[in-house]
Design an enzyme around this catalytic site. Structure first.
Site, short mmCIF file in Angstrom:
data_model
loop_
_atom_site.label_atom_id
_atom_site.label_comp_id
_atom_site.label_asym_id
_atom_site.label_seq_id
_atom_site.Cartn_x
_atom_site.Cartn_y
_atom_site.Cartn_z
N ASP A 1 -21.39 -2.67 -23.55
CA ASP A 1 -21.08 -1.79 -22.33
C ASP A 1 -21.86 -0.31 -22.38
OD1 ASP A 1 -19.75 -0.44 -24.22
OD2 ASP A 1 -17.78 -0.71 -23.22
N GLU B 1 -16.68 4.96 -24.43
CA GLU B 1 -16.86 3.95 -23.40
C GLU B 1 -17.27 4.55 -22.10
OE1 GLU B 1 -16.74 1.22 -24.64
OE2 GLU B 1 -14.63 0.86 -25.69
#
Ligand code: GLP
Length: 260
Positions: free
Chosen positions: A136, A143
């Site tokens: 990702d 994140e």
């Protein structure tokens, strides 16, 4: 940003290790930022080989790891403490008191994070930070939507990261949901960054990080803001880069470029 494309994982690892070795040869008391995940394993193996066969000395080196899972004690086989000890620290001569890894079991996370940042500063800052990349686009455990100015803190893992890392645990439910990670801002303060990526599962994240816009949706894209960042990839991870010919042209023209 410099992009180095190598034919395979072994070559990618060698080139990355050579950059670390060159730093240690010019600055034996360097502060290294360490990363976990399967990708830097080859780089660590090569550093261990250089230590054993070519006397690469780590006796004055200090290290700071990027991250650790919350809730896993250091002796848990999936903890990053265990990983680092097993794959690197026990094979080289870094004094134990020079090794810093975020604690996954502290009773006070905010205080620990503050202390970790302070400790990095007290040691003179990180000279070279090693990084991998999540599918990702994360670096450390930053994140998507992590602030590009973030500091060391607790972070909730994304569903994609939990899925990706489930392969290391017996059951998906065993993957910790939280981690402690250096922030993107912390990482950007290192004097040099090297990011390694291998395999086709990383091709999209690499293309986004290197050639996409700088965005907190792909925290590795923050490397574009750094004045000395090197991305080292194998053929498969390079598959979606549109400027590959240009990167190869630059690398071939660089007289002192590390090769093996
Ligand atoms: C974890 C780590 C990252 C690492 C990523 C990719 O999420 N926190 O630092 O870059 O995994 O791991 P791998 O190299 O195994 O693909």
């Amino acid at each position: 940003m410099e992009v180095i494309v190598q034919r395979d994982y072994a070559q990618m690892s060698k080139v990355a290790a050579q950059i670390v070795a060159e730093l240690l040869n010019t600055k034996p008391n360097a502060v290294l930022g360490m990363a976990t995940g399967s990708t830097p394993l080859g780089l660590y193996q090569e550093l261990v080989r250089l230590h054993e066969k070519e006397q690469l000395d780590f006796s004055r080196v200090t290290t700071f790891n990027l991250d650790e899972y919350v809730g896993l004690p250091g002796n848990h086989p999936q903890s990053y403490h265990y990983f680092m000890h097993e794959h690197f620290f026990r094979h080289v001569n870094i004094p134990a008191h020079n090794i810093n890894i975020p604690s996954g079991t502290t009773s006070n996370y905010p205080a620990f994070c503050e202390w970790y940042e302070k400790r990095i500063t007290e040691c003179g800052g990180i000279d070279l930070q090693i990084l991998g990349i999540g599918t990702d686009g994360h670096i450390g455990f930053n994140e998507p939507t992590s602030s590009l100015s973030s500091r060391t803190r607790l972070k909730t893992l994304s569903k994609q990261t939990i899925d990706d890392n489930a392969r290391f645990f017996e059951r998906r439910e065993d993957v910790p949901v939280y981690a402690i990670t250096m922030g993107v801002g912390t990482i950007l303060e290192a004097r040099q960054l090297i990011l390694v990526a291998s395999g086709k599962t990383k091709a999209k994240a690499i293309a986004q990080a290197v050639e996409g816009p700088v965005t907190s949706m792909v925290t590795a894209s923050a490397l574009q803001l750094h004045r000395d960042a090197v991305v080292i990839v194998d053929e498969e991870a390079a598959a979606r880069l549109t400027m590959r010919d240009y990167y190869e042209f630059i690398y071939a023209a660089k007289p002192a470029a590390p090769r093996s």
